[in-house]
Enzyme design. Structure first.
Site: not given
Length: 367
Positions: A62-63
């Site tokens: 998620d980054e």
DNA sequence: TCTGGGGTCCTAGGACCC
DNA sequence: TCTGGGGTCCTAGGACCC
């Protein structure tokens, strides 16, 4: 595993037990993870980002890091661009993101974690003192539980305390890790945004917490087999052989230990790896009730050709069996074929593994 | 205070070589 | 039997990330 923002209001922590979380909030809703969905979202998220810069690095599921150097010709202000991206993601993908902006990766990452959700933050170098130094030391990237404890014992409680501490003392105190976190506290970082290079993976492992305490060798060997099934098939799927096998144990009193062995020749056979894992286990285990077992292979090399040993058995037949079983499982599902030793054993015939090894982003604690 | 499972990197000690 | 200094490899454990 983690908490939603509404759950956070009840003081529910990431990694808390379901039992204590429910005590804090009896109407709590617990949802199992869905990695397939997360991967889909992660990819769609990356696709949008790549429309805004040619240089995008996926850092975790998620980054992402985006290099916006020279993008000033298209977007007058990076903050403005961040809002455009953030709104697009919300509209098209249906989830919110935080965006951190700065001149390097550590500051951008720290900025992205300031206040959530759905926010854009900057920590430019001139803002470090105001926005970052007031934070507790635990908030700094790469300061985990152990480092935080050591720092606090030296009266270093905030990121600012760390930034202003004497670097020489830090070298003596925390070695290279001390220098690293001191630099991060001061916003020093020159790591580039890199393309997601398909780096050589270093190792493949699976471990499991068993639903009952294992107290006999036979059951332990069977659990090791179920872990090795997954480890070895992932190894073969990635087209590697391994030269090192390790086994780890956690007892019901949370004592952990491990044992490893370097192999004379690289291997990828389920049976061969399992046999070594069992030997290692037998050497390691002192008879305590076992709660957790792990198998890991490392020192990988490609499996295109391999050095055979004059003094070991010929594994070619075994490899042919593995290939056949792998292809049956690929065509008809992972439970299409399994070993009868698992029948009525109470042990799952395969355990561990990620849903889709090919595409799962490789995590690293290095920027 | 230890949730669980997947990783990577670093360090220290011991064995061994010349 | 141990001297001294240089090195590598192996092993176990710990720290960090999400």
């Amino acid at each position: 595993m983690t908490k939603s923002i509404p759950a956070k209001k009840y003081n529910i922590q990431t990694g808390e037990t379901i039992y204590t979380a429910k005590a804090k909030c009896p109407e709590l809703i617990i949802v199992p993870p869905n990695y397939g969905l997360y991967m889909q979202c992660s990819r769609a998220f990356g696709d949008i980002l790549r429309e805004y810069s040619p240089l995008v690095e996926q850092y975790s599921i998620d980054e992402y890091f985006i290099d916006f150097t020279n993008m000033g010709r298209i977007y007058a202000d990076p903050v403005e661009a961040a809002y455009i991206i953030k709104e697009r993601i919300k509209e098209e993908l249906g989830f919110t993101v935080n965006i951190g902006i700065s001149t390097n990766k550590i500051l951008a990452k720290m900025a992205s974690e300031l206040k959530k959700p759905d926010k854009v933050h900057t920590i430019f170098p001139h803002e470090i003192a105001d926005k970052m130094w007031c934070l507790p030391i635990e908030e700094l990237f790469m300061v985990g539980r152990a480092t935080a404890k050591k720092l606090r014992s030296r009266a270093i409680n905030t990121i600012g305390d760390l930034a202003q501490a004497d670097l020489k003392m830090f070298k003596l105190f925390l070695k290279s890790h001390g220098v690293l976190v001191w630099n991060y506290a001061n916003g020093n970082d020159i790591s580039p945004v890199r393309e997601n290079r398909r780096t050589m993976i270093k190792g493949i492992g699976n471990s499991t917490t068993i639903s009952f305490d294992v107290e006999d060798k036979t059951t332990a060997h069977l659990v090791l087999l179920s872990l090795t099934e997954t480890v070895a098939s992932r190894l073969r799927q990635a087209e590697y052989c391994a030269c090192l096998v390790s086994v780890s144990i956690k007892t019901n009193e949370f004592y952990s230990c491990s044992h490893q062995r370097k192999l004379a020749s690289a291997k990828d056979c389920t049976n061969a790896i399992h046999e070594i894992a069992c030997e290692l286990f037998d050497e390691l285990w002192k008879g305590e009730p076992i709660r957790h077992l792990g198998v890991r292979v490392s020192e990988l090399c490609r499996n295109y050709f391999m050095q055979l040993s004059l003094f070991e058995r010929d594994y070619e037949k075994q490899r042919a069996v593995d290939r056949t079983v792998d292809s049956i499982r690929e065509r008809f599902g992972p439970d299409a074929v399994f070993r009868s030793s698992f029948l009525n054993s109470g042990v799952r015939f395969r355990s561990g593994g990620t849903i889709d090894d090919e595409e799962y982003p490789m995590m690293s604690s290095v920027l």
